[in-house]
Every structure is written in C-alpha cells, then in structure tokens.
Design a protein around this motif. Structure first.
Motif, PDB file in Angstrom:
ATOM      1  N   CYS A  29      29.995 -12.390 -20.880  1.00 33.27           N
ATOM      2  CA  CYS A  29      30.048 -13.977 -21.090  1.00 33.27           C
ATOM      3  C   CYS A  29      28.851 -14.214 -21.591  1.00 33.27           C
ATOM      4  CB  CYS A  29      30.076 -14.574 -19.735  1.00 33.27           C
ATOM      5  SG  CYS A  29      30.082 -16.503 -19.837  1.00 33.27           S
ATOM      6  N   ILE A  30      28.631 -15.030 -22.696  1.00 35.75           N
ATOM      7  CA  ILE A  30      27.356 -15.702 -23.260  1.00 35.75           C
ATOM      8  C   ILE A  30      27.263 -17.028 -23.276  1.00 35.75           C
ATOM      9  CG2 ILE A  30      27.537 -13.996 -25.508  1.00 35.75           C
ATOM     10  CD1 ILE A  30      28.909 -16.035 -27.250  1.00 35.75           C
ATOM     11  N   CYS A  32      28.983 -19.865 -23.613  1.00 39.25           N
ATOM     12  CA  CYS A  32      29.124 -20.950 -24.567  1.00 39.25           C
ATOM     13  C   CYS A  32      30.080 -21.887 -23.921  1.00 39.25           C
ATOM     14  CB  CYS A  32      29.966 -20.269 -25.607  1.00 39.25           C
ATOM     15  SG  CYS A  32      31.770 -19.909 -25.000  1.00 39.25           S
ATOM     16  N   GLY A  33      30.511 -22.010 -22.800  1.00 40.65           N
ATOM     17  CA  GLY A  33      31.184 -23.059 -22.136  1.00 40.65           C
ATOM     18  C   GLY A  33      32.469 -23.393 -22.546  1.00 40.65           C
ATOM     19  N   CYS A  35      35.471 -22.034 -22.267  1.00 36.25           N
ATOM     20  CA  CYS A  35      36.468 -22.156 -21.249  1.00 36.25           C
ATOM     21  C   CYS A  35      36.291 -23.222 -20.085  1.00 36.25           C
ATOM     22  CB  CYS A  35      36.592 -20.685 -20.559  1.00 36.25           C
ATOM     23  SG  CYS A  35      34.757 -20.239 -19.796  1.00 36.25           S
ATOM     24  N   ALA A  53      30.003 -18.869 -17.142  1.00 37.03           N
ATOM     25  CA  ALA A  53      31.103 -19.313 -16.700  1.00 37.03           C
ATOM     26  C   ALA A  53      31.525 -18.636 -15.219  1.00 37.03           C
ATOM     27  CB  ALA A  53      32.287 -19.223 -17.644  1.00 37.03           C
ATOM     28  N   CYS A  72      38.210 -17.472 -25.741  1.00 34.68           N
ATOM     29  CA  CYS A  72      36.654 -16.934 -25.506  1.00 34.68           C
ATOM     30  C   CYS A  72      36.067 -16.025 -26.573  1.00 34.68           C
ATOM     31  CB  CYS A  72      36.957 -16.050 -24.158  1.00 34.68           C
ATOM     32  SG  CYS A  72      35.159 -15.064 -24.025  1.00 34.68           S
ATOM     33  N   THR A  74      33.996 -13.867 -26.941  1.00 30.80           N
ATOM     34  CA  THR A  74      33.582 -12.610 -26.495  1.00 30.80           C
ATOM     35  C   THR A  74      34.326 -11.682 -25.773  1.00 30.80           C
ATOM     36  OG1 THR A  74      32.256 -13.084 -24.511  1.00 30.80           O
ATOM     37  CG2 THR A  74      30.945 -13.163 -26.764  1.00 30.80           C
ATOM     38  N   ILE A  77      37.378 -12.683 -20.661  1.00 33.99           N
ATOM     39  CA  ILE A  77      38.156 -13.374 -19.618  1.00 33.99           C
ATOM     40  C   ILE A  77      39.571 -12.338 -19.667  1.00 33.99           C
ATOM     41  CG2 ILE A  77      39.428 -15.308 -18.947  1.00 33.99           C
ATOM     42  CD1 ILE A  77      37.541 -17.097 -20.270  1.00 33.99           C
TER      43      ILE A  77
HETATM   44  S1  SF4 Z   1      34.447 -18.802 -23.161  1.00 35.05           S
HETATM   45 FE1  SF4 Z   1      33.840 -16.793 -22.631  1.00 35.05          FE
HETATM   46  S2  SF4 Z   1      31.655 -16.682 -23.405  1.00 35.05           S
HETATM   47 FE2  SF4 Z   1      32.295 -18.713 -23.312  1.00 35.05          FE
HETATM   48  S3  SF4 Z   1      31.635 -19.552 -21.329  1.00 35.05           S
HETATM   49 FE3  SF4 Z   1      33.706 -18.823 -21.186  1.00 35.05          FE
HETATM   50  S4  SF4 Z   1      33.797 -16.460 -20.490  1.00 35.05           S
HETATM   51 FE4  SF4 Z   1      31.649 -16.969 -21.249  1.00 35.05          FE
END
Ligand code: SF4
Ligand code: SF4
Length: 368
Positions: A29-30, A32-33, A35, A53, A72, A74, A77
């Motif tokens: 998870c980077i 990014c928000g 999700c 997240a 997502c 990356t 999830i």
């Molecule tokens: S979409 Fe993926 S990378 Fe972005 S916050 Fe959610 S889990 Fe992390």
C-alpha cells in the motif's frame, strides 16, 4: 461501528457468517487513499501517520464487490476467491430469498412499459407421474383445454411451470420429447432438497392436477445442416433437451451420424437406458457413450453403448470417435457444461460449433 444498514442478511444468509471483505497488503500500500475514499460503505479508515489504508468495518463490505481491489494502483488489496460467493448462490435458501425479493419489490424493480410476454400461457394437466429413479420423476403434462396446443414447440426448448397456488417465480424445464400428436410434453424433474417446484412434484402432485405453463421458449434448438455429424452431450437431467433433439433427428434424418454422451454420478441414475437401447437399434449411425463415477452391478447397459468410469468429459476425452467434423449440443449443470465443452474442444470440435443450453449456465439447476 459497522453500519446496521449494511449488516442485513445477504439473500437470507446472516452477513456475519460470510467471510467477504478486503485484506490490505500493508507493504504494497502506497497510501494513495483511492480505496478509502472510494468505498461508499466506509469499510476503510485511513492511517494518516503511516499513510496506509486500514480495513476498519469489514462487515460493511458488499458481498461480491471488489471495486477497491480493482482500482488499487499497486494491487495491494485481496479478497477470498469469488467462487466462495458463487457457491453461496447455489444454496436453495439464497435462490428463494432472491426470488421472494424480486416478487416483493416488483413495482420498484420492473422495467417500465413492458411489452406483453410473447409466449403463450397454457393450462396443463398432469397426466402421468413416473418414478424413474428415487430422485428423478418423469412428469407428463397435456393441455387442459381442447383449444390449447403445444405442438409448435421446437425440440430443445423449455416451458416455465408455476407451482399451483403460489406467486413464486415459475421454473424452467426443458421439454424431453419431440412434438407429439396429443400435444403432451414430458418433463424430467430431479428432487432438490427444499426446491419449491420439485418439492411439490415429489410430495403433492397428483395425476389430474392443473399447472400453468408458459412458453415455449429458448434457442437450444438444432441449427446444424443435415449433412454434419452431431454430438449430443448431457450431464444429469440435462438429458431432457438432448432426448428431444435425438427424437427429432431420428425421425427427420434417420441416417445422420450422431453421438450421444451422457454422464451421471452413479450408473443407477441412468433413467432412460431402455430408450437409448431403442435408438441404438434404430440406427447404426447412432453411437452412445455412458459415463458414471461408479458402476454398481446390475446396470443394464444397451448393446453397442460404450461405458466409462468418470465424468462425461472423461468419456469424450477417451472416445475413439474422431469428433473433429462434429457440431456439438451440450446441456446440464454448469460444471458439467464447462468440462464437457473443454473436452469437445480438445477433441477438435471448434468453439463456434458448440451450442450450449444456456439455462444450465445460470447455475440454478439445483434450486428447482
Ligand atoms: S488503493 Fe491500494 S495503494 Fe491506495 S490506499 Fe488503498 S490499498 Fe493503499
Ligand atoms: S469491495 Fe466494495 S464495498 Fe467492499 S470495501 Fe471494497 S469498495 Fe467497499
């Protein structure tokens, strides 16, 4: 706190009994928000310190939804296998809950300004009930009123049958015969624990009862030129439309090269071996493969039929018949259709020459 609005049972199954929610790979998870802000059910919260997240109210997650995983960047999830949800959908309880919901919310859900259904509604009288096996009944229905006729149906089509005295949605059953002069039709009905129509058939139906039938419908009909050989493949009670097609072809094209391949679990479930025996006697160009995962003694296999231990797909794989020039017609439960079509393809039947009985693909063959 989980939102009670999202905790209601999922098609009759308590939400807390269903393991369906996202899992976040924190390493990937980077932050990014996407999700967190994209989920309208507030499944996530955001760790503003670590920029990650966090799955906070997993039970709020919509069963079957994977939107956050799909978006997502990356691929951080994950979810349980979607097959878990598809397996839940096979439960009679789930199917009935969906059906009752459709009935209850009809005004809200129905497409506005519907055109009248083009098929006819016919009163049908139960004229015979035969126990073919402990779990399969052959039920003959004939038009109740003299002015009604079912002689126009095309072999391979189905009828929708309503359980008398209920508002439940009708059940679709393939007609298991070519048109007859008395307009009667045979349905092959398998007992399903808790199934609405099958329970009525096995526990209450009597000769003389009247049911409402709507149809005919469906496009699982012969579309191969008469000179092409055909393979007719059935799993379980998928034999019904296949039987109608065989009757049609033996009457119209008695010299046609045909292969019937039928698979059941236990060989005692082959409920029409005598009928198949007459087909084999009628035409030297008619071949038959019978597959079952167990073969107890005493099963009366017709002369010239070839047997195999395993699934119908195994019998197709092992057959010595060159199927490369064949068209194929496949009916049965979803798993059987999937494996059979793959086997036919392996044996050289091109994909565009395989015709599938589409209501096998609904997966609802267990919820009659
Ligand atoms: S979409 Fe993926 S990378 Fe972005 S916050 Fe959610 S889990 Fe992390
Ligand atoms: S799968 Fe859908 S409902 Fe569940 S957390 Fe992701 S976006 Fe929200």
């Amino acid at each position: 706190m989980p939102n009670p609005k999202f905790m209601t049972p999922w098609h009759g199954v308590p939400r807390e009994e269903i393991d369906w929610h996202p899992r976040v790979n924190v390493e990937a998870c980077i932050g990014c928000g996407t999700c967190v802000t994209g989920c309208s059910r507030l499944v996530y919260r955001f760790d503003y310190e670590q920029m990650k997240a966090v799955v906070f109210d997993p039970i709020n997650c919509m069963v079957g939804c994977t939107t956050c995983a799909n978006t997502c960047p990356t691929n951080a999830i994950g979810f349980p296998p979607l097959q878990d949800v598809l397996d839940l959908e096979k439960r009679v309880l789930v199917h009935h809950a969906i059906e009752d919901d459709l009935t209850t919310r009809r005004e809200q859900l129905q497409v506005p300004d519907l055109l009248p259904h083009p098929d006819r509604v016919v009163e049908l009288e139960v004229t015979s009930i035969v126990d073919a096996t402990p779990t399969t009944r052959l039920v003959t229905l004939a038009p109740h009123r003299a002015e009604d006729c079912l002689c126009q149906f095309i072999p391979g089509q189905y009828l929708e049958v309503q359980v008398p005295g209920t508002s439940w949605l009708a059940r679709a059953y393939s007609v298991a015969n070519a048109p007859r002069s008395d307009s009667s039709v045979e349905l092959q009905i398998r007992r399903v624990d808790g199934g609405r129509l099958s329970s009525w058939i096995f526990e209450s139906a009597q000769v003389g009862d009247i049911v409402t039938g709507r149809g005919p419908a469906g496009a699982f009909t012969m579309r191969s030129p008469a000179e092409r050989p055909i393979a007719l493949v059935a799993g379980g009670t998928g034999f019904a439309p296949i039987k109608a097609l065989v009757e049609q072809q033996l009457d119209g094209f008695p010299d046609r090269r045909m292969l019937l391949a039928w698979g059941v679990t236990n060989a005692t479930d082959f409920y029409e071996l005598d009928v198949i025996g007459t087909w084999l006697e009628r035409s030297p160009n008619f071949d038959c493969l019978l597959a079952a995962t167990s073969w107890p003694p005493g099963v009366n296999v017709p002369t010239r039929a070839t047997t195999a231990t395993g699934f119908v797909a195994d019998a197709i794989d092992a057959s010595e018949i060159d199927l490369s020039g064949y068209d194929a017609y496949v009916a049965g439960p979803r798993e059987s259709i999937t494996t059979s079509t793959a086997a036919l393809h392996r044996r050289g039947v091109s994909v565009e020459r395989i015709f599938v009985d589409s209501f096998g693909l609904t997966g609802l063959t267990d919820v009659a």
